[in-house]
Design a protein around this motif. Sequence first.
Motif, PDB file in Angstrom:
ATOM      1  N   GLY A  31       1.119  -1.109  -0.233  1.00 43.75           N
ATOM      2  CA  GLY A  31       0.398  -0.122  -0.308  1.00 43.75           C
ATOM      3  C   GLY A  31       0.619   1.662  -0.156  1.00 43.75           C
ATOM      4  O   GLY A  31       2.106   1.047  -0.067  1.00 43.75           O
ATOM      5  N   SER A 102      -4.364  -1.737  -0.585  1.00 45.23           N
ATOM      6  CA  SER A 102      -5.265  -0.600  -0.491  1.00 45.23           C
ATOM      7  C   SER A 102      -4.389   0.233  -1.865  1.00 45.23           C
ATOM      8  O   SER A 102      -5.003   0.127  -2.843  1.00 45.23           O
ATOM      9  CB  SER A 102      -4.374  -0.003   0.592  1.00 45.23           C
ATOM     10  N   GLY A 126      -8.148  -3.751   1.494  1.00 46.11           N
ATOM     11  CA  GLY A 126      -8.461  -2.700   2.300  1.00 46.11           C
ATOM     12  C   GLY A 126      -8.985  -1.940   1.229  1.00 46.11           C
ATOM     13  O   GLY A 126      -7.728  -0.413   0.537  1.00 46.11           O
ATOM     14  N   HIS A 230      -7.517  -0.818   8.957  1.00 41.96           N
ATOM     15  CA  HIS A 230      -6.436  -0.033   7.228  1.00 41.96           C
ATOM     16  C   HIS A 230      -5.631  -0.245   7.466  1.00 41.96           C
ATOM     17  O   HIS A 230      -4.488  -1.097   6.732  1.00 41.96           O
ATOM     18  CB  HIS A 230      -7.190   1.141   6.712  1.00 41.96           C
TER      19      HIS A 230
END
Length: 252
Positions: A31, A102, A126, A230
């Motif tokens: 991410g 993410s 995520g 998260h």
Amino acid sequence: MTVFAMAPDGVRIALHELGDPDGAPVLMIHGFSSNARRNWIGSGWGAALAEAGLRGIAMDLRGHGESDRPSTGYDVPRFVADVDAVLEQLALDEPPGAIGYSMGARLLWRHAGTRPHAFRALVLGGLPASDPFERFDLDLARRALAGEAEPGPMESFIVDLVAVFPEHDPATLVTLAGEVSRTLFDPAQAPPAVPTLLMTGAKDTRADDTRELLPLLADGRFEEIPGRDHVNAPTSGAFRRSASAFLAEHLG
């Protein structure tokens, strides 16, 4: 040992191996403001992948980890081209699986949607249905980073996030966020056609709408990551086990 793939614009993309070196290959993309060592290697994914007979190939996104950090060049098409360059260098006998978290999950959604034969299965963690960078003001974030302005909520989140890991350059990551924000994530534009597992932490307020993506997928399922938000979801054993089992099922 770190090896490098060369992006079309000359940026070096760092690659790290984990799991079973003889297993079915899985590309792993971390991410925003994280890196392969923080997201995957240091959080126990190697053992889970090895147990499932999977070979992890974790890339550091440009601007992160051991990859190059150009002063500009962080638009979405370049990130997509980076994945192309990595896959070309790997020269695998058959398409791999992939795990993204993410920003890495958004990148894989975009890549797989426009290159339907690149991957055989995806695990996307995520992943919000909307674009978290939509209201990001790059100029305000830069001034906030320099202590010259009061940031808004999105800018404050980014400015705090880019300073978490000392191996990263905050100014580079703020620039990256600004350039990525110019191409908003539209999941309906080109959804992945391959089997896809969506996973989000039960306490994740930044991706609490992940389930809304399911109707867009030809073969999708959703699983909650118990007790995680998260930030800490990648360290979850439940995430590791479910992701590894799903990919082993589709890559075996």
